[in-house]
Design a protein around this motif. Structure first.
Motif, PDB file in Angstrom:
ATOM      1  N   ASP A 219       9.209  13.493   8.670  1.00  0.00           N
ATOM      2  CA  ASP A 219       9.781  14.824   8.395  1.00  0.00           C
ATOM      3  C   ASP A 219       8.880  15.578   7.417  1.00  0.00           C
ATOM      4  O   ASP A 219       8.609  16.776   7.588  1.00  0.00           O
ATOM      5  CB  ASP A 219      11.184  14.693   7.800  1.00  0.00           C
ATOM      6  N   HIS A 222       5.704  16.699   9.027  1.00  0.00           N
ATOM      7  CA  HIS A 222       5.931  17.887   9.861  1.00  0.00           C
ATOM      8  C   HIS A 222       6.114  19.130   9.005  1.00  0.00           C
ATOM      9  O   HIS A 222       5.584  20.210   9.327  1.00  0.00           O
ATOM     10  CB  HIS A 222       7.162  17.668  10.750  1.00  0.00           C
ATOM     11  N   SER A 223       6.837  19.002   7.904  1.00  0.00           N
ATOM     12  CA  SER A 223       7.054  20.170   7.031  1.00  0.00           C
ATOM     13  C   SER A 223       5.755  20.646   6.393  1.00  0.00           C
ATOM     14  O   SER A 223       5.600  21.827   6.086  1.00  0.00           O
ATOM     15  CB  SER A 223       8.079  19.837   5.948  1.00  0.00           C
ATOM     16  N   HIS A 224       4.791  19.727   6.217  1.00  0.00           N
ATOM     17  CA  HIS A 224       3.462  20.089   5.710  1.00  0.00           C
ATOM     18  C   HIS A 224       2.516  20.527   6.836  1.00  0.00           C
ATOM     19  O   HIS A 224       1.327  20.722   6.592  1.00  0.00           O
ATOM     20  CB  HIS A 224       2.833  18.899   4.958  1.00  0.00           C
ATOM     21  N   ARG A 225       3.064  20.651   8.032  1.00  0.00           N
ATOM     22  CA  ARG A 225       2.292  21.076   9.213  1.00  0.00           C
ATOM     23  C   ARG A 225       1.130  20.131   9.528  1.00  0.00           C
ATOM     24  O   ARG A 225       0.076  20.547   9.983  1.00  0.00           O
ATOM     25  CB  ARG A 225       1.765  22.506   9.038  1.00  0.00           C
ATOM     26  N   LEU A 226       1.352  18.847   9.268  1.00  0.00           N
ATOM     27  CA  LEU A 226       0.321  17.859   9.557  1.00  0.00           C
ATOM     28  C   LEU A 226       0.501  17.206  10.922  1.00  0.00           C
ATOM     29  O   LEU A 226      -0.454  16.669  11.487  1.00  0.00           O
ATOM     30  CB  LEU A 226       0.318  16.777   8.471  1.00  0.00           C
ATOM     31  N   SER A 228       2.657  17.495  14.893  1.00  0.00           N
ATOM     32  CA  SER A 228       3.360  18.396  15.809  1.00  0.00           C
ATOM     33  C   SER A 228       4.835  18.004  15.913  1.00  0.00           C
ATOM     34  O   SER A 228       5.233  16.886  15.562  1.00  0.00           O
ATOM     35  CB  SER A 228       2.720  18.319  17.200  1.00  0.00           C
ATOM     36  N   ARG A 229       5.637  18.930  16.422  1.00  0.00           N
ATOM     37  CA  ARG A 229       7.057  18.648  16.624  1.00  0.00           C
ATOM     38  C   ARG A 229       7.236  17.543  17.670  1.00  0.00           C
ATOM     39  O   ARG A 229       8.155  16.735  17.575  1.00  0.00           O
ATOM     40  CB  ARG A 229       7.792  19.916  17.054  1.00  0.00           C
ATOM     41  N   GLU A 285      -9.156  13.764   8.243  1.00  0.00           N
ATOM     42  CA  GLU A 285      -8.612  14.318   6.999  1.00  0.00           C
ATOM     43  C   GLU A 285      -9.747  14.608   6.018  1.00  0.00           C
ATOM     44  O   GLU A 285     -10.579  13.729   5.741  1.00  0.00           O
ATOM     45  CB  GLU A 285      -7.639  13.316   6.374  1.00  0.00           C
TER      46      GLU A 285
END
Length: 288
Positions: A219, A222-226, A228-229, A285
């Motif tokens: 989660d 995903h919230s850090h846009r690392l 995909s959904r 990274e």
């Protein structure tokens, strides 16, 4: 991907030349200059899949005098023990300047090569022996996974992943719940690494009251846009499913639905997709 092989030989210059030759055959040739060091390497590194033995070499570091032929017999005995302990096959051959000294006693036990003359045949023999090993065949079928699996998994965990892939070729329905539990464990290990490498936080920071952090870590990714959904949904579904039918949750009775072959393969493929995706993330990274 290159497969790792061990050369035990006390001639340092010869070892360097052999490493160059091996690279062209897609082999990663590691070197030890005595038997004890070589055995320590192959015992602790299950990615070493075969051994090339000098005909005359030292048994241990610091040994004085001229290396003896008894090295070969000690090596075979110890490798046999290691095969039994680790439940695997370790192909080995003898590469010596004096093949005639071993031909009679090793007849039917080992393939002999003449040092400096048989380099190409030796490496062809190794490639053939490796292709006969089930674990090597599976790893070479999934180079995108196993070329970077060290990012997440120990040698033993990598063996578990290989075992899952072999199991998927001819699965036994009775064993599927236990195999789903292994998938869950590997996902947990991958999650810990992603937390440390991508979020720069220990996974314990995201753990719930039960100590589980898998869904919370992803989660956060995903919230850090690392991620995909799609990957987020894949992780949530995989972890929930494998916890339900593995050994993670203790209940008085098992669910009425029993997962079958296709369910197992779907979950294994989901794990492989997550591993490939996350290995790309960590590899690419930016370094701090």
């Amino acid at each position: 991907m290159k497969t790792s092989v061990l050369l035990i030989d006390d001639d340092h210059a010869y070892c360097r030349n052999m490493q160059k030759e091996a690279s062209g055959m897609l082999l990663d040739l590691l070197v030890a200059h005595n038997l004890e060091d070589g055995l320590e390497m192959i015992e602790s590194n299950r990615r070493l899949k075969a051994v090339i033995l000098d005909g005359h070499c030292f048994l241990e570091a610091g040994q004085q005098g001229i290396p003896g032929a008894n090295f070969v017999y000690h090596a075979f005995h110890r490798l046999d023990d290691l095969e039994r302990e680790q439940k695997r096959v370790i192909p080995r051959c003898v590469n010596t300047e004096q093949p005639e000294a071993f031909r009679e006693e090793l007849s039917g036990l080992a393939t002999l090569f003449t040092k400096n003359n048989d380099t190409a045949p030796l490496f062809r023999w190794i490639r053939q022996e490796l292709s006969d090993l089930e674990e090597v065949r599976v790893m070479e079928q999934h180079p995108g996974i196993f070329s970077r699996s060290e990012l997440f998994f120990s040698h033993l965990e990598e063996d578990e992943l290989v075992d899952l892939l072999l199991f998927s070729e001819n699965p036994d329905a009775v064993e599927i719940p236990a195999r789903l539990a292994v998938i869950r464990r590997l996902l947990e290990k991958l999650t810990d690494v992603c937390s440390l490498q991508l979020l720069r936080q220990p996974p314990q920071k995201y753990a719930n009251q039960s100590g589980v952090s898998v869904k919370a870590v992803f989660d956060a990714l995903h919230s850090h846009r690392l991620i995909s959904r799609h990957i987020l949904k894949l992780v949530h579904g995989l972890y929930s499913y494998c916890s339900e039918f593995g050994t993670h949750i203790h209940r008085p009775s098992m669910p009425a639905y029993s997962p079958g072959i296709y369910a197992f393969r779907r979950n294994l493929n989901s794990l492989l997709e997550i591993v490939a995706y996350c290995s790309d993330l960590i590899t690419n990274e930016p370094k701090a």
